[in-house]
Scaffold this motif. Structure first.
Motif, PDB file in Angstrom:
ATOM      1  N   LEU A   3      48.334  44.219  48.007  1.00  0.00           N
ATOM      2  CA  LEU A   3      47.519  44.142  49.155  1.00  0.00           C
ATOM      3  C   LEU A   3      46.764  45.209  49.798  1.00  0.00           C
ATOM      4  CD1 LEU A   3      46.458  42.157  51.396  1.00  0.00           C
ATOM      5  CD2 LEU A   3      48.720  42.530  52.634  1.00  0.00           C
ATOM      6  N   LYS A   4      47.547  46.427  49.903  1.00  0.00           N
ATOM      7  CA  LYS A   4      46.999  47.682  50.314  1.00  0.00           C
ATOM      8  C   LYS A   4      45.832  48.239  49.340  1.00  0.00           C
ATOM      9  CE  LYS A   4      48.621  51.832  52.762  1.00  0.00           C
ATOM     10  NZ  LYS A   4      49.531  52.776  53.141  1.00  0.00           N
ATOM     11  N   THR A   5      45.825  48.033  48.273  1.00  0.00           N
ATOM     12  CA  THR A   5      44.669  48.481  47.421  1.00  0.00           C
ATOM     13  C   THR A   5      43.431  47.640  47.797  1.00  0.00           C
ATOM     14  OG1 THR A   5      46.245  49.032  45.745  1.00  0.00           O
ATOM     15  CG2 THR A   5      43.710  48.877  44.961  1.00  0.00           C
ATOM     16  N   ILE A   6      43.576  46.355  48.007  1.00  0.00           N
ATOM     17  CA  ILE A   6      42.354  45.434  48.424  1.00  0.00           C
ATOM     18  C   ILE A   6      41.879  45.776  49.736  1.00  0.00           C
ATOM     19  CG2 ILE A   6      41.680  43.182  48.735  1.00  0.00           C
ATOM     20  CD1 ILE A   6      43.912  42.106  47.045  1.00  0.00           C
ATOM     21  N   VAL A   7      42.937  46.261  50.784  1.00  0.00           N
ATOM     22  CA  VAL A   7      42.420  46.631  52.120  1.00  0.00           C
ATOM     23  C   VAL A   7      41.869  47.973  51.998  1.00  0.00           C
ATOM     24  CG1 VAL A   7      43.454  47.112  54.265  1.00  0.00           C
ATOM     25  CG2 VAL A   7      44.456  45.249  53.261  1.00  0.00           C
ATOM     26  N   GLN A   8      42.185  48.859  51.442  1.00  0.00           N
ATOM     27  CA  GLN A   8      41.801  50.171  51.144  1.00  0.00           C
ATOM     28  C   GLN A   8      40.460  50.156  50.660  1.00  0.00           C
ATOM     29  OE1 GLN A   8      44.630  52.359  49.007  1.00  0.00           O
ATOM     30  NE2 GLN A   8      45.490  53.285  50.908  1.00  0.00           N
ATOM     31  N   LEU A   9      40.006  49.252  49.582  1.00  0.00           N
ATOM     32  CA  LEU A   9      38.907  48.855  49.038  1.00  0.00           C
ATOM     33  C   LEU A   9      37.830  48.549  50.124  1.00  0.00           C
ATOM     34  CD1 LEU A   9      36.979  48.554  46.348  1.00  0.00           C
ATOM     35  CD2 LEU A   9      37.774  46.593  46.064  1.00  0.00           C
ATOM     36  N   ILE A  10      38.189  47.273  50.915  1.00  0.00           N
ATOM     37  CA  ILE A  10      37.174  46.832  51.848  1.00  0.00           C
ATOM     38  C   ILE A  10      36.653  47.830  52.915  1.00  0.00           C
ATOM     39  CG2 ILE A  10      37.238  45.147  53.668  1.00  0.00           C
ATOM     40  CD1 ILE A  10      38.604  43.350  52.154  1.00  0.00           C
ATOM     41  N   SER A  11      38.015  48.921  53.275  1.00  0.00           N
ATOM     42  CA  SER A  11      37.731  49.917  54.270  1.00  0.00           C
ATOM     43  C   SER A  11      36.625  50.951  53.668  1.00  0.00           C
ATOM     44  CB  SER A  11      38.960  50.370  54.286  1.00  0.00           C
ATOM     45  OG  SER A  11      38.921  51.711  55.242  1.00  0.00           O
ATOM     46  N   GLU A  12      36.695  51.101  52.409  1.00  0.00           N
ATOM     47  CA  GLU A  12      35.745  52.317  52.051  1.00  0.00           C
ATOM     48  C   GLU A  12      34.394  51.579  51.776  1.00  0.00           C
ATOM     49  OE1 GLU A  12      37.358  53.592  48.406  1.00  0.00           O
ATOM     50  OE2 GLU A  12      39.321  54.498  49.500  1.00  0.00           O
ATOM     51  N   MET A  13      34.205  50.482  51.488  1.00  0.00           N
ATOM     52  CA  MET A  13      33.019  49.548  51.251  1.00  0.00           C
ATOM     53  C   MET A  13      32.216  49.513  52.356  1.00  0.00           C
ATOM     54  SD  MET A  13      34.183  46.810  48.534  1.00  0.00           S
ATOM     55  CE  MET A  13      32.536  45.905  48.414  1.00  0.00           C
ATOM     56  N   TYR A  14      32.944  49.422  53.568  1.00  0.00           N
ATOM     57  CA  TYR A  14      32.251  49.081  54.656  1.00  0.00           C
ATOM     58  C   TYR A  14      32.302  49.955  55.818  1.00  0.00           C
ATOM     59  CZ  TYR A  14      31.410  44.462  52.720  1.00  0.00           C
ATOM     60  OH  TYR A  14      31.018  43.493  51.807  1.00  0.00           O
ATOM     61  N   ASN A  15      33.014  51.255  55.545  1.00  0.00           N
ATOM     62  CA  ASN A  15      33.332  52.144  56.369  1.00  0.00           C
ATOM     63  C   ASN A  15      34.106  51.764  57.562  1.00  0.00           C
ATOM     64  OD1 ASN A  15      33.401  54.956  57.043  1.00  0.00           O
ATOM     65  ND2 ASN A  15      31.219  54.654  58.291  1.00  0.00           N
ATOM     66  N   LEU A  16      35.418  50.925  57.369  1.00  0.00           N
ATOM     67  CA  LEU A  16      35.827  50.482  58.583  1.00  0.00           C
ATOM     68  C   LEU A  16      37.338  51.224  58.514  1.00  0.00           C
ATOM     69  CD1 LEU A  16      35.045  46.671  58.272  1.00  0.00           C
ATOM     70  CD2 LEU A  16      34.376  48.298  60.080  1.00  0.00           C
ATOM     71  N   LYS A  17      38.011  51.240  59.524  1.00  0.00           N
ATOM     72  CA  LYS A  17      39.526  51.672  59.544  1.00  0.00           C
ATOM     73  C   LYS A  17      40.205  50.404  59.827  1.00  0.00           C
ATOM     74  CE  LYS A  17      38.622  55.983  62.048  1.00  0.00           C
ATOM     75  NZ  LYS A  17      38.874  57.111  63.036  1.00  0.00           N
ATOM     76  N   PHE A  18      41.511  50.607  59.394  1.00  0.00           N
ATOM     77  CA  PHE A  18      42.348  49.197  59.378  1.00  0.00           C
ATOM     78  C   PHE A  18      43.845  49.697  59.829  1.00  0.00           C
ATOM     79  CE2 PHE A  18      43.005  51.097  55.195  1.00  0.00           C
ATOM     80  CZ  PHE A  18      44.301  51.084  55.060  1.00  0.00           C
ATOM     81  N   GLU A  19      44.432  48.766  60.179  1.00  0.00           N
ATOM     82  CA  GLU A  19      45.923  48.744  60.741  1.00  0.00           C
ATOM     83  C   GLU A  19      46.440  47.447  60.407  1.00  0.00           C
ATOM     84  OE1 GLU A  19      48.390  48.763  64.955  1.00  0.00           O
ATOM     85  OE2 GLU A  19      46.256  49.024  65.045  1.00  0.00           O
TER      86      GLU A  19
END
Length: 280
Positions: free
Chosen positions: A253-269
């Protein structure tokens, strides 16, 4: 009994060793054993030496026979074992002593030894997904019903079917499949599924990826909720954002979340207690 007859008797015993060695290996070992045992330098000790060596060989043969007829749970390293059961209705995450991960499905169980880092053998009842840490010196083996899955560094699922059936689906890496009392082995590639039942083993291809082709980002949000049980929230301005991505169905799951974060330049928690992922 003269030397020739003793030779014949010992050779019979030697050749009864379980078929783990080739005929050439057994002949070479026998000749070495014979040359040492019947050396002519100390003839006066010959009789008791024959008896002692014969006793050792017989003990070895009996002991080896017992060992190779045991099931995995009867092996010595299971005398002190760990049993983990999932009696809940959700997937249970288990981190093994060697840092390999297991996603244990409901109503499923795994058993492994205390010295697992050196004897990486594990039995499965039910269904489990494995993400195995590579260790060339210590093979990782999964026993389920009549099959053995030998891991060559990979991620895969094992699902028990009835009394003897098994389905093994490979997502990454490589595994070798063996079936009890069969000499054949099967090497699986990613995207291949091994199905065994009623003494028949077959290999099929399966779809190991989920593809999103120019879909709304909310489609990925729904996918994460359905497959991982986490609610994902994104800023409203990204509601209509489109995404094209291929996701391994057993991706972390964390890999998917990190991918989305990088694609849209977003931070996540990630809130593990609430099972919630928040992008900002």
């Amino acid at each position: 009994m003269d030397k020739e007859k003793l030779d014949e008797e010992f050779e019979k015993l030697w050749n009864e060793t379980p078929l783990l060695h080739s005929d050439n290996e057994k002949m070479s070992s026998w000749e070495e054993f014979q040359s040492k045992t019947f050396a002519s330098k100390k003839p006066k000790f010959r009789v008791w030496r024959y008896a002692a060596v014969a006793a050792v060989i017989i003990f070895m043969l009996i002991g080896t026979g017992i060992y190779f007829n045991r099931s995995p749970l009867q092996d010595p390293f299971y005398l002190t074992s760990n049993t983990i059961e999932n009696t809940s209705s959700i997937i249970k995450i288990v981190v093994l002593p060697d840092s390999s991960r297991v996603e244990l499905s409901p109503d499923s169980k795994i058993v492994y030894a205390d010295n697992f880092e050196f004897n990486r053998k594990i039995t499965v009842e039910g269904e489990a997904y494995f993400k195995v840490k590579k260790d060339k010196k210590h093979p990782f083996q999964v026993f389920c019903n009549e099959t053995t899955t030998t891991v060559l560094g990979t991620s895969f699922t094992v699902v028990a079917q009835g009394e003897n059936g098994v389905i093994v689906s490979l997502y990454e890496g490589s595994v070798q499949m063996n079936v009890k009392d069969q000499n054949k082995k099967w090497i699986l590639k990613p995207g291949e599924k091994f199905i065994y039942g009623n003494n028949i083993a077959e290999v099929f291809e399966f779809k190991r990826f989920t593809d999103f082709e120019n879909e709304k980002l909310s489609a990925v949000t729904d996918y994460i909720m359905a497959n991982y049980g986490y609610k994902m929230t994104i800023p409203k301005e990204y509601d209509n954002q489109r995404i094209t991505v291929r996701i391994n169905k057993k991706e972390d799951l964390k890999t998917i979340v990190q991918l989305i974060s990088e694609m849209y330049n977003l931070k996540f928690e990630i809130n593990e207690e609430l099972k919630q992922i928040t992008f900002r």
